[in-house]
Scaffold this active site. Structure first.
Site, PDB file in Angstrom:
ATOM      1  N   HIS A 100       1.031  -1.283  -0.042  1.00 14.47           N
ATOM      2  CA  HIS A 100       0.101   0.106   0.080  1.00 14.47           C
ATOM      3  C   HIS A 100       0.892   1.207   0.119  1.00 14.47           C
ATOM      4  O   HIS A 100       0.325   2.447   0.108  1.00 14.47           O
ATOM      5  CB  HIS A 100      -0.888   0.169   1.248  1.00 14.47           C
ATOM      6  CG  HIS A 100      -2.010  -1.022   1.190  1.00 14.47           C
ATOM      7  ND1 HIS A 100      -2.889  -0.949   0.126  1.00 14.47           N
ATOM      8  CD2 HIS A 100      -2.437  -1.974   1.975  1.00 14.47           C
ATOM      9  CE1 HIS A 100      -3.675  -2.200   0.348  1.00 14.47           C
ATOM     10  NE2 HIS A 100      -3.556  -2.601   1.571  1.00 14.47           N
ATOM     11  N   ASP A 137      -2.785 -10.759  -1.764  1.00 15.49           N
ATOM     12  CA  ASP A 137      -3.415 -10.290  -0.387  1.00 15.49           C
ATOM     13  C   ASP A 137      -4.749  -9.975  -0.844  1.00 15.49           C
ATOM     14  O   ASP A 137      -5.198  -9.831  -1.993  1.00 15.49           O
ATOM     15  CB  ASP A 137      -2.705  -9.240  -0.321  1.00 15.49           C
ATOM     16  CG  ASP A 137      -2.661  -8.552   1.075  1.00 15.49           C
ATOM     17  OD1 ASP A 137      -2.145  -9.081   2.097  1.00 15.49           O
ATOM     18  OD2 ASP A 137      -3.985  -7.826   1.157  1.00 15.49           O
ATOM     19  N   HIS A 139      -6.361  -7.459  -0.308  1.00 16.52           N
ATOM     20  CA  HIS A 139      -6.449  -6.193  -0.675  1.00 16.52           C
ATOM     21  C   HIS A 139      -5.627  -5.569  -1.785  1.00 16.52           C
ATOM     22  O   HIS A 139      -4.642  -6.132  -1.973  1.00 16.52           O
ATOM     23  CB  HIS A 139      -6.137  -5.086   0.651  1.00 16.52           C
ATOM     24  CG  HIS A 139      -6.820  -5.306   1.751  1.00 16.52           C
ATOM     25  ND1 HIS A 139      -6.237  -6.171   2.691  1.00 16.52           N
ATOM     26  CD2 HIS A 139      -8.097  -4.883   2.237  1.00 16.52           C
ATOM     27  CE1 HIS A 139      -7.173  -6.250   3.765  1.00 16.52           C
ATOM     28  NE2 HIS A 139      -8.174  -5.568   3.389  1.00 16.52           N
TER      29      HIS A 139
END
Length: 245
Positions: A100, A137, A139
């Site tokens: 991220h 993952d 996300h």
């Protein structure tokens, strides 16, 4: 298959779920004795600046303990990538996670984008050019996608289901390296409630089989998410077993 690890990854450097006590230990307990563990060196600032701005680096630097662990995490990803290009697949058992983290910002328990740093270091050294990044993952790795979205030589794919992964691999036949953002929070007993432990073995087998077919078996993986300590270690072990074929 080698596991890149340092005991300092056990340090509780923050209050978020990725930094929780026992999270790394439950994985080490599953893998110890099965794989050779190798130690990384911390990444240099010049490595971080391959994908992040100076302002972003200085922002993280203000948190001394976190900064030190984040440099070591990026260094672990670099070590795994270096082993991979030498023909030795590796799993970077590291934290904090990284997918991220974008050039100038970060969120979601991530600080530096470990996998992007590792990939770009190999590319700037001329060791590889075309890279496939597979993110398993729960996300979407917006940071990784943001860093490479304008680069035609690095293809980012986020897993939604096994059929989609099969399609992704079928069209990415000219990559020289496969890098895996290995998150485990899509498991049925984790936040995502989707994948079984056996699915991780299947995913590992698909990715490693593709890498052996198209890029001489050059692939590596780095730990991202996964927060249920009762199953996390077993899921990591399942993925690595799949990697071994």
């Amino acid at each position: 298959m080698k596991v890149v690890f340092d005991d300092r990854y056990r340090i509780v450097y923050d209050t978020d779920p990725a930094a929780a006590p026992g999270r790394i230990d439950c994985i080490v307990d599953e893998l110890k004795g099965l794989y050779e563990f190798v130690k990384p060196r911390p990444a240099a600032e010049s490595d971080i600046l391959l994908v992040h701005s100076k302002d972003h680096l200085e922002h993280i630097k203000n948190r001394e303990l976190l900064y030190d662990i984040a440099l070591l995490a990026a260094g672990g990803a670099i070590k795994a990538a270096e082993l991979a290009v030498q023909g030795e697949p590796a799993f970077a058992l590291i934290r904090p996670p990284g997918h991220h983290a974008s050039r100038d910002s970060c969120w979601g328990f991530c600080w530096f984008n470990n996998i992007a740093i590792a990939v770009e270091k190999l590319r700037t050294q001329g060791l590889v050019k075309k890279v496939l990044i597979v993110d398993i993952d729960l996300h979407f790795g917006d940071g990784t996608n943001n860093i490479f979205e304008k680069n035609p030589d690095v293809f980012y794919y986020h897993l939604y289901n096994l059929k989609g992964l099969e399609q992704c691999l079928s069209v990415n036949t000219d990559c020289e390296l496969v890098a895996v953002s290995a998150g485990f929070d899509m498991h049925v007993q984790d936040w995502g409630c989707v994948l079984s432990t056996e699915d991780y073995t299947t995913i590992g087998r698909m990715i490693s089989g593709h890498a052996r077919k198209v890029c001489n078996g050059r692939f590596f993986a780095v730990l991202e998410g996964g927060y249920n300590h009762r199953v996390l270690g077993k899921n990591v072990r399942a993925l690595l077993q799949g990697f071994e074929g």
